[in-house]
Design a protein around this motif. Sequence first.
Motif, PDB file in Angstrom:
ATOM      1  N   LEU A 127      14.203   2.078   7.157  1.00 19.71           N
ATOM      2  CA  LEU A 127      13.131   1.420   7.840  1.00 19.71           C
ATOM      3  C   LEU A 127      11.787   2.121   7.790  1.00 19.71           C
ATOM      4  CD1 LEU A 127      15.975   0.703   9.249  1.00 19.71           C
ATOM      5  CD2 LEU A 127      14.981   0.514  11.287  1.00 19.71           C
ATOM      6  N   VAL A 128      10.893   1.191   7.388  1.00 13.37           N
ATOM      7  CA  VAL A 128       9.546   1.628   7.149  1.00 13.37           C
ATOM      8  C   VAL A 128       8.542   0.922   8.031  1.00 13.37           C
ATOM      9  CG1 VAL A 128       7.739   2.255   5.572  1.00 13.37           C
ATOM     10  CG2 VAL A 128       9.846   2.128   4.818  1.00 13.37           C
ATOM     11  N   THR A 129       7.614   1.624   8.892  1.00 13.92           N
ATOM     12  CA  THR A 129       6.736   1.244   9.697  1.00 13.92           C
ATOM     13  C   THR A 129       5.309   1.653   9.227  1.00 13.92           C
ATOM     14  OG1 THR A 129       6.422   2.520  11.650  1.00 13.92           O
ATOM     15  CG2 THR A 129       8.402   1.063  11.546  1.00 13.92           C
ATOM     16  N   THR A 130       4.411   0.811   9.393  1.00 14.80           N
ATOM     17  CA  THR A 130       3.060   1.229   9.304  1.00 14.80           C
ATOM     18  C   THR A 130       1.907   0.213   9.661  1.00 14.80           C
ATOM     19  OG1 THR A 130       1.474   1.786   6.900  1.00 14.80           O
ATOM     20  CG2 THR A 130       2.704  -0.273   6.954  1.00 14.80           C
ATOM     21  N   PRO A 131       0.822   0.740  10.135  1.00 15.94           N
ATOM     22  CA  PRO A 131      -0.303  -0.250  10.673  1.00 15.94           C
ATOM     23  C   PRO A 131      -0.510  -1.309   9.840  1.00 15.94           C
ATOM     24  CG  PRO A 131      -1.101   1.879  10.685  1.00 15.94           C
ATOM     25  CD  PRO A 131       0.097   2.085   9.700  1.00 15.94           C
ATOM     26  N   ASN A 132      -0.734  -2.544  10.445  1.00 16.88           N
ATOM     27  CA  ASN A 132      -1.196  -3.759   9.949  1.00 16.88           C
ATOM     28  C   ASN A 132      -2.707  -3.699   9.874  1.00 16.88           C
ATOM     29  OD1 ASN A 132      -1.967  -6.350   9.097  1.00 16.88           O
ATOM     30  ND2 ASN A 132      -1.189  -7.441  10.974  1.00 16.88           N
ATOM     31  N   ALA A 133      -3.430  -3.728   8.931  1.00 21.71           N
ATOM     32  CA  ALA A 133      -4.752  -3.445   8.619  1.00 21.71           C
ATOM     33  C   ALA A 133      -5.557  -4.710   9.257  1.00 21.71           C
ATOM     34  CB  ALA A 133      -5.223  -3.031   7.229  1.00 21.71           C
ATOM     35  N   GLU A 134      -4.922  -5.770   8.944  1.00 22.77           N
ATOM     36  CA  GLU A 134      -5.538  -7.031   9.388  1.00 22.77           C
ATOM     37  C   GLU A 134      -5.673  -7.208  10.936  1.00 22.77           C
ATOM     38  OE1 GLU A 134      -3.839 -10.502   7.290  1.00 22.77           O
ATOM     39  OE2 GLU A 134      -2.268  -8.872   7.011  1.00 22.77           O
ATOM     40  N   TYR A 135      -4.896  -6.256  11.721  1.00 21.31           N
ATOM     41  CA  TYR A 135      -4.955  -6.393  13.134  1.00 21.31           C
ATOM     42  C   TYR A 135      -6.238  -5.589  13.692  1.00 21.31           C
ATOM     43  CZ  TYR A 135      -3.415  -6.890  17.885  1.00 21.31           C
ATOM     44  OH  TYR A 135      -3.022  -7.128  19.364  1.00 21.31           O
ATOM     45  N   ASN A 136      -6.773  -4.625  12.743  1.00 21.87           N
ATOM     46  CA  ASN A 136      -7.769  -3.645  13.185  1.00 21.87           C
ATOM     47  C   ASN A 136      -9.131  -4.357  13.725  1.00 21.87           C
ATOM     48  OD1 ASN A 136      -6.141  -1.836  12.396  1.00 21.87           O
ATOM     49  ND2 ASN A 136      -7.285  -0.965  10.788  1.00 21.87           N
ATOM     50  N   PRO A 152     -14.687   0.973  14.727  1.00 22.43           N
ATOM     51  CA  PRO A 152     -15.588   0.390  13.814  1.00 22.43           C
ATOM     52  C   PRO A 152     -15.153  -0.122  12.506  1.00 22.43           C
ATOM     53  CG  PRO A 152     -16.190   2.760  14.675  1.00 22.43           C
ATOM     54  CD  PRO A 152     -14.988   2.438  14.978  1.00 22.43           C
ATOM     55  N   ALA A 153     -15.709  -1.092  12.008  1.00 25.44           N
ATOM     56  CA  ALA A 153     -15.307  -1.873  10.829  1.00 25.44           C
ATOM     57  C   ALA A 153     -15.250  -0.948   9.677  1.00 25.44           C
ATOM     58  CB  ALA A 153     -16.558  -3.051  10.514  1.00 25.44           C
ATOM     59  N   GLY A 154     -13.935  -1.174   9.082  1.00 24.16           N
ATOM     60  CA  GLY A 154     -13.721  -0.413   7.913  1.00 24.16           C
ATOM     61  C   GLY A 154     -13.089   1.100   8.201  1.00 24.16           C
ATOM     62  N   GLN A 155     -12.919   1.400   9.624  1.00 24.92           N
ATOM     63  CA  GLN A 155     -12.420   2.632   9.904  1.00 24.92           C
ATOM     64  C   GLN A 155     -10.876   2.592  10.141  1.00 24.92           C
ATOM     65  OE1 GLN A 155     -14.793   4.983  12.513  1.00 24.92           O
ATOM     66  NE2 GLN A 155     -12.855   5.720  13.921  1.00 24.92           N
ATOM     67  N   PHE A 156     -10.210   3.505   9.797  1.00 22.20           N
ATOM     68  CA  PHE A 156      -8.885   3.637   9.846  1.00 22.20           C
ATOM     69  C   PHE A 156      -8.537   3.883  11.330  1.00 22.20           C
ATOM     70  CE2 PHE A 156      -8.088   4.817   5.166  1.00 22.20           C
ATOM     71  CZ  PHE A 156      -8.180   3.636   4.866  1.00 22.20           C
ATOM     72  N   ARG A 157      -7.107   3.575  11.839  1.00 21.48           N
ATOM     73  CA  ARG A 157      -6.889   3.954  12.831  1.00 21.48           C
ATOM     74  C   ARG A 157      -6.629   5.393  13.403  1.00 21.48           C
ATOM     75  NH1 ARG A 157      -2.016  -0.481  14.396  1.00 21.48           N
ATOM     76  NH2 ARG A 157      -3.116  -2.239  13.418  1.00 21.48           N
ATOM     77  N   HIS A 158      -6.363   6.130  12.368  1.00 19.38           N
ATOM     78  CA  HIS A 158      -6.106   7.575  12.793  1.00 19.38           C
ATOM     79  C   HIS A 158      -6.908   8.392  11.489  1.00 19.38           C
ATOM     80  CE1 HIS A 158      -4.173  11.510  12.963  1.00 19.38           C
ATOM     81  NE2 HIS A 158      -3.547  11.337  14.165  1.00 19.38           N
ATOM     82  N   ARG A 159      -7.705   9.490  11.840  1.00 16.13           N
ATOM     83  CA  ARG A 159      -8.389  10.244  10.971  1.00 16.13           C
ATOM     84  C   ARG A 159      -7.659  10.961   9.553  1.00 16.13           C
ATOM     85  NH1 ARG A 159     -10.562  15.011  14.281  1.00 16.13           N
ATOM     86  NH2 ARG A 159     -10.950  13.359  15.864  1.00 16.13           N
ATOM     87  N   ASP A 160      -6.163  10.731   9.769  1.00 15.13           N
ATOM     88  CA  ASP A 160      -5.264  11.374   8.623  1.00 15.13           C
ATOM     89  C   ASP A 160      -4.851  10.356   7.866  1.00 15.13           C
ATOM     90  OD1 ASP A 160      -4.049  13.740   7.415  1.00 15.13           O
ATOM     91  OD2 ASP A 160      -2.289  13.113   8.263  1.00 15.13           O
ATOM     92  N   HIS A 161      -4.983   8.979   8.220  1.00 16.41           N
ATOM     93  CA  HIS A 161      -4.700   7.791   7.396  1.00 16.41           C
ATOM     94  C   HIS A 161      -5.291   7.834   5.936  1.00 16.41           C
ATOM     95  CE1 HIS A 161      -2.903   5.195  10.794  1.00 16.41           C
ATOM     96  NE2 HIS A 161      -2.273   6.745  10.853  1.00 16.41           N
ATOM     97  N   ARG A 162      -4.427   7.977   4.837  1.00 12.16           N
ATOM     98  CA  ARG A 162      -5.046   7.908   3.456  1.00 12.16           C
ATOM     99  C   ARG A 162      -5.250   6.211   3.122  1.00 12.16           C
ATOM    100  NH1 ARG A 162      -4.342  12.485   4.840  1.00 12.16           N
ATOM    101  NH2 ARG A 162      -3.870  14.291   3.426  1.00 12.16           N
ATOM    102  N   PHE A 163      -4.551   5.405   3.705  1.00 12.28           N
ATOM    103  CA  PHE A 163      -4.862   4.070   3.559  1.00 12.28           C
ATOM    104  C   PHE A 163      -4.359   3.236   4.700  1.00 12.28           C
ATOM    105  CE2 PHE A 163      -0.573   5.187   1.661  1.00 12.28           C
ATOM    106  CZ  PHE A 163      -0.010   4.211   2.137  1.00 12.28           C
ATOM    107  N   GLU A 164      -4.731   1.961   4.962  1.00 14.42           N
ATOM    108  CA  GLU A 164      -4.004   1.144   5.699  1.00 14.42           C
ATOM    109  C   GLU A 164      -3.951  -0.572   5.092  1.00 14.42           C
ATOM    110  OE1 GLU A 164      -5.946   1.114   9.537  1.00 14.42           O
ATOM    111  OE2 GLU A 164      -5.266   2.980   9.900  1.00 14.42           O
ATOM    112  N   TRP A 165      -2.523  -0.735   5.034  1.00 14.58           N
ATOM    113  CA  TRP A 165      -2.238  -1.893   4.373  1.00 14.58           C
ATOM    114  C   TRP A 165      -2.389  -3.183   5.062  1.00 14.58           C
ATOM    115  CZ3 TRP A 165       2.306   0.310   1.361  1.00 14.58           C
ATOM    116  CH2 TRP A 165       2.115   0.929   0.298  1.00 14.58           C
ATOM    117  N   THR A 166      -2.826  -4.283   4.310  1.00 17.61           N
ATOM    118  CA  THR A 166      -2.712  -5.855   4.944  1.00 17.61           C
ATOM    119  C   THR A 166      -1.230  -6.291   4.778  1.00 17.61           C
ATOM    120  OG1 THR A 166      -2.895  -6.908   2.748  1.00 17.61           O
ATOM    121  CG2 THR A 166      -5.046  -6.535   4.187  1.00 17.61           C
ATOM    122  N   ARG A 167      -0.787  -7.320   5.356  1.00 17.17           N
ATOM    123  CA  ARG A 167       0.685  -7.596   5.202  1.00 17.17           C
ATOM    124  C   ARG A 167       0.899  -7.920   3.828  1.00 17.17           C
ATOM    125  NH1 ARG A 167       0.170 -12.354   9.713  1.00 17.17           N
ATOM    126  NH2 ARG A 167      -1.947 -11.940   8.823  1.00 17.17           N
ATOM    127  N   ALA A 168       0.135  -8.699   3.264  1.00 17.55           N
ATOM    128  CA  ALA A 168       0.308  -8.819   1.784  1.00 17.55           C
ATOM    129  C   ALA A 168       0.463  -7.701   0.933  1.00 17.55           C
ATOM    130  CB  ALA A 168      -0.715  -9.767   1.280  1.00 17.55           C
TER     131      ALA A 168
END
Length: 467
Positions: free
Chosen positions: A392-401, A408-424
């Motif tokens: 089981l893998v969970t991760t943020p949905n970048a589209e929801y940001n 702010p636009a383009g900012q990740f939800r957490h400062r340690d995130h290396r990436f955040e993916w869209t659903r696709a």
Amino acid sequence: MLLTLSTTMPDATDLGFLLHKHPDKAQAFEMSGGVATVVWPEATTQRCTVALMLEVDPVALVRSKGNRGSDGFALSQYVNDKPYAASSMLAVALGKVFRTAMTGRCNARPELPGQAVPLEVHIPALPSRGGVDLVARLFAPLGWAVTATPIPLDPQIPEWGDSTFVDLHLAGTARVADALTQLYVLMPVLDDRKHYWISSDEVEKLMRAGGEWLGEHPERELITRRYLGHHRVLVAGAVARLAEVDDVDPEALDNAVSDDPEKGPTPLAVQRKDAVTATLRAEGASTVVDLGCGEGALLHDLVADPAFTRVLGAEVSHRALEVAARRLNLDRTPDTVRARLELIQSSAVYRDDRLAGFDAVVLMEVIEHIDAARLPALERAVFGHARPGSVLVTTPNAEYNVRYEFLPAGQFRHRDHRFEWTRAQFAAWAQTTATAYGYDVRFVGVGDVDPEVGAPTQMAVFRRVSA
């Protein structure tokens, strides 16, 4: 009331661009119950200082709509410290006068707002219901050098001791927008009294002003409680929002909310744990690895459920494991429960024989903390070597940001995130991984589903289909 902000940035008069105020002009702004005036005591290329002065008319304040009144003596609405000491009234003036600056926008010089510059803040009279110690606890974690001097009740009668007011000096290097939003939130927090009725709008104000720093502040519980006037439902809502965006474990914020039959929205982190636990049951897993278990939030739920006969918490951080052990009360846990749980230090990107032979492996909010170039190593270690029946893998949905107004636009939800993916993007990675290692995969949204951008969290459920 008086607040000054000074800088010695390379061209100190650039402070005028950042604040959207001209250093050669004095400006007055009508406020409810008073007048705010902006003047510039000094404005040279070497040093520039702006002063915000708020003159309050106590009678006008009492007559203004929304005045909270007083539970003190009969004349307390007219005889009080509001005209003299920084409080929620000065915070409101700060927000009105420097509204654009607080958003971090400067169309004339767009390169300036993102720069951290040397700043000094002086508030000569600031109420602190918690004394000098509380002032330091609130400002020092944000990077400020704090000098807070207690103001005596009467300098002529020292035996009376100190008042609840301090003379505050702050010095540090920060973005001007950050300094303003921190003052906007923390001045009324220190006073612990607001001069206006506190409604649900205050949660939005707190999220906009504190969205970038409040979730990581060690005193976030106290800040949230005081800013929202100790209103339980509002505090619960703010706790949920902080847990949602900053990946803060809501259990770490529980002290911010008093027990009350009125319940606020369920934090996303709680919904995520519940979804993972329910999916594990549906998959028939009885032995589970929580890989990247952090401080044990999911482990707590798994151990509490007798359906899970063996639970292994694996984490690369030794400190996080120590915190998990304390939070799980392992030293006081009954032997029958303790026998089902084990904590080990391990990494998601290295092969570890101790992770093999389990029904399921959970990677809850883990992959986004790993450099994308290291994901193939994780795939080999988990899907290739450990090879559980389910992953089981969970991760943020970048589209929801975009639904987080204070992110702010383009900012990740957490400062340690290396990436955040869209659903696709997440689906493409999951389907490629499943095909490569003999799994099938399905996707589940976690949290309230938005018809346009989906759910805030996305979960992939892998099931092994070949030996």
